[in-house]
Design a protein around this motif. Sequence first.
Motif, mmCIF file in Angstrom:
data_model
loop_
_atom_site.group_PDB
_atom_site.id
_atom_site.type_symbol
_atom_site.label_atom_id
_atom_site.label_comp_id
_atom_site.label_asym_id
_atom_site.label_seq_id
_atom_site.Cartn_x
_atom_site.Cartn_y
_atom_site.Cartn_z
ATOM 1 N N PRO A 81 61.634 -78.470 -16.372
ATOM 2 C CA PRO A 81 61.626 -76.965 -15.585
ATOM 3 C C PRO A 81 60.630 -76.243 -16.173
ATOM 4 C CG PRO A 81 63.652 -77.360 -16.916
ATOM 5 C CD PRO A 81 63.069 -78.643 -16.946
ATOM 6 N N TYR A 84 56.262 -77.400 -9.843
ATOM 7 C CA TYR A 84 57.777 -77.964 -9.553
ATOM 8 C C TYR A 84 58.621 -76.692 -9.908
ATOM 9 C CZ TYR A 84 56.068 -82.256 -8.298
ATOM 10 O OH TYR A 84 55.137 -83.386 -7.707
ATOM 11 N N GLN A 108 73.405 -76.978 -16.862
ATOM 12 C CA GLN A 108 72.741 -76.008 -16.235
ATOM 13 C C GLN A 108 72.134 -74.990 -17.405
ATOM 14 O OE1 GLN A 108 72.234 -75.250 -13.313
ATOM 15 N NE2 GLN A 108 71.304 -73.238 -13.687
ATOM 16 N N LYS A 146 61.213 -74.011 -11.549
ATOM 17 C CA LYS A 146 62.418 -73.994 -12.397
ATOM 18 C C LYS A 146 63.039 -75.013 -12.496
ATOM 19 C CE LYS A 146 62.727 -68.923 -12.280
ATOM 20 N NZ LYS A 146 63.777 -67.631 -11.782
ATOM 21 N N ASN A 147 63.010 -75.901 -11.532
ATOM 22 C CA ASN A 147 63.651 -77.021 -11.249
ATOM 23 C C ASN A 147 63.024 -78.337 -11.858
ATOM 24 O OD1 ASN A 147 65.922 -75.674 -10.005
ATOM 25 N ND2 ASN A 147 64.924 -76.180 -8.122
ATOM 26 N N MET A 184 69.046 -76.314 -18.964
ATOM 27 C CA MET A 184 67.808 -76.352 -18.188
ATOM 28 C C MET A 184 67.345 -75.076 -17.906
ATOM 29 S SD MET A 184 67.522 -77.199 -13.738
ATOM 30 C CE MET A 184 68.324 -75.708 -13.529
ATOM 31 N N GLU A 185 68.281 -73.953 -18.144
ATOM 32 C CA GLU A 185 67.683 -72.407 -18.213
ATOM 33 C C GLU A 185 66.991 -72.243 -19.389
ATOM 34 O OE1 GLU A 185 71.359 -70.239 -17.544
ATOM 35 O OE2 GLU A 185 71.337 -70.530 -15.307
#
Length: 283
Positions: free
Chosen positions: A240, A230, A119, A232-233, A122-123
């Motif tokens: 992302p 698509y 997580q 932020k994911n 990804m951020e």
Amino acid sequence: MKSLFKVTLLATTMAVALNAPLAMAAEAKAAPAPTQPQQAPKNAAFKNEDQQSAYALGASLGRYMENSLKEQEKLGIKLDKSQLIAGVQDAFAGKSKLSDQEIEQTLQSFEGRVKTAAQAKMEKDAKENAVKGEAFANKFAKEKGVKKTKSGLLYKVEKEGTGETPKDSDTVVVNYKGTLVDGTVFDDSYTRGEPLSFRLDSVIPGWTEGLKHIKKGGKIELVIPPDLAYGKNGVPGIPPNSTLIFNVELLDVKPATAQTDNKTPQSAQTAHGKSAAVTKASK
């Protein structure tokens, strides 16, 4: 990233496949099953086919685990390979340093660490990609012939084409190449040698809007911001918050009919590498 569930599932499958014969040994002695004749090994390094099969199974498991370790390292988690090997060897020898309960608790804790790290990554990637995408878009916007819509879509018509402008319910046939802002190609129908056919409103918003600026036979370059793609994911192959660049050639436009008006072409529902780079992400 290979999930922990896949890793443990593989380990469980291996354990069942390798240990089941041991559990059935007593019955096998009383009523031995007929054996199949050994085939000649395909590699001179092995005495028989069973040896080669066992080695292949171990090599496959080893490659899988090696790739899994590399994926964890990308998340900042560096597992000790020697301890992983030791765990496998001890399990085979029945000398595990951890009880079944300790193994379960440790793996649950590890899974939590992986999810937290994934997580965070990804951020972090989303923030970096947003900055890179904005810089690319600003530069592209200054090129001759580039226009920007209210939604933020940037496009440059290279060839207008002829005929009617496609509608949302129309089926279009296209050839295209999709890249990230760093030049990475994530999808290319030209390389596949197979144009893509789909209903125009079945794809990402950037395509639905963008293709309405050309007609049959037209060519266009689209620079699509994340919120029209698509977000932020992201999706497999597309990180992302990625800004996407597409060069699209509109080969044909097929008006909707009463039979097809509410249907999405099968080719627009296929897996990534074929059309998922443009189809809408699952909610």
